[in-house]
Scaffold this motif. Sequence first.
Motif, short mmCIF file in Angstrom:
data_model
loop_
_atom_site.label_atom_id
_atom_site.label_comp_id
_atom_site.label_asym_id
_atom_site.label_seq_id
_atom_site.Cartn_x
_atom_site.Cartn_y
_atom_site.Cartn_z
N GLY A 193 38.51 40.15 38.74
CA GLY A 193 38.30 39.06 39.56
C GLY A 193 38.60 37.76 38.92
O GLY A 193 38.66 37.53 37.69
N ILE A 194 39.33 36.86 39.64
CA ILE A 194 39.42 35.48 39.30
C ILE A 194 39.11 34.58 40.57
O ILE A 194 39.49 34.77 41.36
CB ILE A 194 41.12 35.34 38.99
CG1 ILE A 194 41.28 33.89 38.38
CG2 ILE A 194 42.00 35.68 39.94
CD1 ILE A 194 42.66 33.72 37.70
N SER A 195 38.27 33.40 40.31
CA SER A 195 38.11 32.57 41.10
C SER A 195 37.77 30.91 40.39
O SER A 195 37.64 31.29 39.23
CB SER A 195 36.88 32.87 41.90
OG SER A 195 35.72 32.79 40.85
N SER A 201 36.40 37.46 35.73
CA SER A 201 35.05 38.29 35.59
C SER A 201 35.27 40.03 35.77
O SER A 201 36.60 40.16 35.93
CB SER A 201 34.25 38.07 36.72
OG SER A 201 34.82 38.21 38.04
N THR A 202 34.42 40.68 35.37
CA THR A 202 34.58 42.15 35.37
C THR A 202 33.05 42.69 35.78
O THR A 202 32.15 42.05 35.52
CB THR A 202 34.92 42.74 34.08
OG1 THR A 202 34.85 44.01 33.90
CG2 THR A 202 33.91 42.18 32.90
N ILE A 222 47.35 34.98 28.40
CA ILE A 222 48.10 34.99 29.62
C ILE A 222 47.45 36.07 30.38
O ILE A 222 47.32 37.07 30.22
CB ILE A 222 49.64 35.63 29.29
CG1 ILE A 222 50.33 34.56 28.31
CG2 ILE A 222 50.05 35.63 30.60
CD1 ILE A 222 51.53 35.23 27.56
N VAL A 223 47.03 35.50 31.78
CA VAL A 223 46.42 36.36 32.56
C VAL A 223 47.54 37.09 33.78
O VAL A 223 48.34 36.27 34.10
CB VAL A 223 45.19 35.72 33.44
CG1 VAL A 223 44.73 36.46 34.20
CG2 VAL A 223 44.10 35.17 32.64
N VAL A 224 47.32 38.37 33.81
CA VAL A 224 48.18 39.04 34.80
C VAL A 224 47.44 39.45 35.57
O VAL A 224 46.58 40.44 35.50
CB VAL A 224 49.12 40.23 33.93
CG1 VAL A 224 50.04 39.45 33.08
CG2 VAL A 224 48.37 40.94 33.12
N ALA A 225 47.68 38.81 36.92
CA ALA A 225 46.70 39.49 38.05
C ALA A 225 47.36 39.32 39.44
O ALA A 225 47.98 38.25 39.70
CB ALA A 225 45.09 38.45 38.09
N ASP A 226 47.43 40.37 40.23
CA ASP A 226 47.85 40.40 41.63
C ASP A 226 47.16 39.45 42.38
O ASP A 226 45.82 39.11 42.14
CB ASP A 226 48.26 41.60 42.10
CG ASP A 226 47.01 42.41 42.58
OD1 ASP A 226 46.70 41.96 43.54
OD2 ASP A 226 46.88 43.29 41.68
N THR A 232 37.72 37.40 44.06
CA THR A 232 36.92 38.38 43.74
C THR A 232 36.01 37.89 42.45
O THR A 232 36.40 37.49 41.40
CB THR A 232 37.74 39.65 43.27
OG1 THR A 232 38.46 39.98 44.39
CG2 THR A 232 36.78 40.93 43.07
N VAL A 233 34.73 38.24 42.53
CA VAL A 233 33.91 38.03 41.59
C VAL A 233 32.92 39.09 41.06
O VAL A 233 32.01 39.72 41.75
CB VAL A 233 32.76 36.89 41.80
CG1 VAL A 233 31.78 36.42 40.82
CG2 VAL A 233 33.54 35.68 42.28
N GLY A 234 33.07 39.73 39.99
CA GLY A 234 32.42 40.70 39.12
C GLY A 234 31.06 40.24 38.69
O GLY A 234 30.68 39.04 38.61
#
Length: 284
Positions: A193-195, A201-202, A222-226, A232-234
């Motif tokens: 997740g990224i916010s 987060s995970t 380098i963050v790779v995230a769709d 989303t917050v883990g």
Amino acid sequence: MSDNQNLLAEQRRALILEEVRRRGGARVNELTRKLSVSDMTVRRDLDALARQGALEKVHGGAVPVAEASTHEPGFEAKSSLELSAKEDIARAAATMAQPGSAIALSGGTTTFALARHLLDVPNLTVVTNSVRVADVFHAAQRSGGQGPGNRAGAATVVLTGGVRTPSDSLVGSVADAAIRSLHFDALFLGVHGISAEAGLSTPNLAEAETNRHFVGSARRVIVVADHTKWGTVGLSSFASLDQVDTLVTDGGLPSEARAEMQERLPELVVAGEQEAGAEESEEL
């Protein structure tokens, strides 16, 4: 609608919910084949289950919601979601790996897609805690580097060791010690997740700690995230947005999120759109 039809709908939805929970997610086309019903029927069932709070709809399918901050889908469940977006992201991110550099790849289905594109980058040293990522390079080397990755034999691959998670990542003290002792030109990091508030987060506490060490050992993150990872917050945050140099995502990222990332990050790359723009320029 007859009582028999109602019963059939309830049975079908129970099967859908069981499949989603068992696998950590399911796609509409998979459910239509499994249940031998139409695409529209499955979508109506997913809508009904989502209204009940039994699952969460995502683009092309559904995922569980019962344990939002701690649920960790397995690798197979995640690998079937957002395939096109992950491929676009992987293709764009691969251009950021310099020949002869030392890079790190964290676990995840997007970094797994990226690994296949990195086979064409010569003389890489690749450090990873992902069994799946390591397998991509090892398989290419065993085949003699034939096909698109014809320079795969030049890559040196280091697998950290550690305790295996549901997503086939290696974590824990062994992995952490290995990563702490190394230095990477670039880290390609997959996230749960990224916010703006929680950063990266995970749901896995041990994986969060391992990712912290990855971030601390990299000159460039380098963050790779769709786009589905946005918001989303883990359970555990392991890095703030201030620690990210580049986010590579896809065109599904909402406009407000784009504005936020463009303001907060040194570089935002929207895969697919960037390539389309380049093609248009060439035509002109």
